[in-house]
Design an enzyme around this catalytic site. Structure first.
Site, PDB file in Angstrom:
ATOM      1  N   GLU A  69       1.333 -12.871 -12.379  1.00  0.00           N
ATOM      2  CA  GLU A  69       0.754 -13.145 -13.686  1.00  0.00           C
ATOM      3  C   GLU A  69      -0.278 -14.258 -13.692  1.00  0.00           C
ATOM      4  OE1 GLU A  69       4.272 -11.698 -16.648  1.00  0.00           O
ATOM      5  OE2 GLU A  69       4.211 -13.844 -16.206  1.00  0.00           O
ATOM      6  N   GLU A  78       6.594  -9.958 -10.720  1.00  0.00           N
ATOM      7  CA  GLU A  78       5.656 -10.530 -11.683  1.00  0.00           C
ATOM      8  C   GLU A  78       4.519 -11.128 -10.866  1.00  0.00           C
ATOM      9  OE1 GLU A  78       5.434 -10.128 -14.719  1.00  0.00           O
ATOM     10  OE2 GLU A  78       7.326 -10.320 -15.787  1.00  0.00           O
ATOM     11  N   HIS A 116       4.511  -4.095 -12.973  1.00  0.00           N
ATOM     12  CA  HIS A 116       5.646  -4.773 -12.344  1.00  0.00           C
ATOM     13  C   HIS A 116       6.116  -4.067 -11.086  1.00  0.00           C
ATOM     14  CE1 HIS A 116       6.176  -6.535 -16.531  1.00  0.00           C
ATOM     15  NE2 HIS A 116       5.783  -7.501 -15.743  1.00  0.00           N
ATOM     16  N   CYS A 173       8.070 -15.573 -23.818  1.00  0.00           N
ATOM     17  CA  CYS A 173       6.970 -15.167 -22.951  1.00  0.00           C
ATOM     18  C   CYS A 173       6.815 -13.653 -23.044  1.00  0.00           C
ATOM     19  CB  CYS A 173       7.198 -15.606 -21.510  1.00  0.00           C
ATOM     20  SG  CYS A 173       8.818 -15.212 -20.869  1.00  0.00           S
TER      21      CYS A 173
END
Length: 177
Positions: free
Chosen positions: A112, A110, A25, A65
Site C-alpha cells: 500500500e 498488502e 491483495h 483504514c
C-alpha cells in the site's frame, strides 16, 4: 456496501488503474489506502477487527483504514470510512503518505501507498458506534501501554499497525511530514 470493489492500483510508471480489491491483495499489487488515527491527548482509539474480516480478523488496528474506491479522493475516503466503521465524523488532518508491504495471511498481501490522517476527540463525549460486521471492539490506549502490548503480543495487532508503530514511535505522525 459494494460486492466487487474497484480500488486504485499504481502502475510502474506511477499512473493509476482500477483493480478489484481482492485481486490487489492476491497479487500484492501496489494500491492506494488511507489510515486514520483518532487521539484524545496521547491516547489512541484502536479497533479490533471483526472475526468475519477476510484478513487479520480479530486483530487490533489503528482507528480505521481502508482503500479509496476508484476515482474517490483520499480525504473523502477517510471521512467515509470513519463514519462507516465507527459511526462518527471529525475534522481530519492529512499527514504524509507512506508505503509498506506485509503478508496479511491466507495467501494475501498488502502493498500500500497509505495517506495518514489524524483527528483529536474527547473520549468522554465522543459517541462511537462500531459497525459489527467491521469492528468487534474499540478502546482508548496510551502510547506507552500500546508499545508494551505490541512487544508482548505482536500477533494481536495487524501487520500494518505494527509497521506504523515502528516508523512513528509514540505515534507522532507529523515527524516525517
Amino acid at each position: 456496501m459494494r460486492d466487487s470493489i474497484e480500488i486504485p492500483a499504481i502502475a510502474d510508471d506511477g499512473s493509476f488503474f482500477p483493480v478489484d480489491k481482492m485481486r490487489a491483495h492476491i497479487e500484492g499489487l501496489l494500491h492506494l489506502a488511507v489510515s486514520v488515527f483518532v487521539f484524545d491527548g496521547d491516547r489512541l482509539l484502536i479497533q479490533k477487527r471483526a472475526a468475519t474480516k477476510y484478513h487479520c480478523a480479530g486483530q487490533w488496528a489503528n482507528t480505521c483504514c481502508t482503500h479509496p474506491y476508484w476515482e474517490e479522493a483520499v480525504e473523502v475516503c477517510a471521512e467515509r470510512r470513519l463514519q462507516e466503521e465507527l459511526g462518527f465524523t471529525l475534522p481530519l488532518t492529512r499527514h504524509q503518505t507512506v508505503e509498506y508491504e506485509a503478508d496479511v495471511g491466507g495467501g494475501l498481501r498488502e502493498h500500500e501507498r497509505v495517506t495518514l490522517f489524524s483527528a483529536q476527540a474527547d473520549a468522554r463525549t465522543l459517541t462511537v458506534r462500531p459497525q459489527a460486521s467491521e469492528v468487534e471492539a474499540v478502546r482508548w490506549i496510551g502510547s506507552d501501554e500500546l508499545a508494551r502490548e505490541v512487544a508482548v503480543h505482536p500477533g494481536h495487532f495487524t501487520p500494518w499497525f505494527r509497521i506504523y508503530l515502528e516508523r512513528f514511535p509514540g505515534l507522532s505522525l507529523s515527524q516525517a511530514a
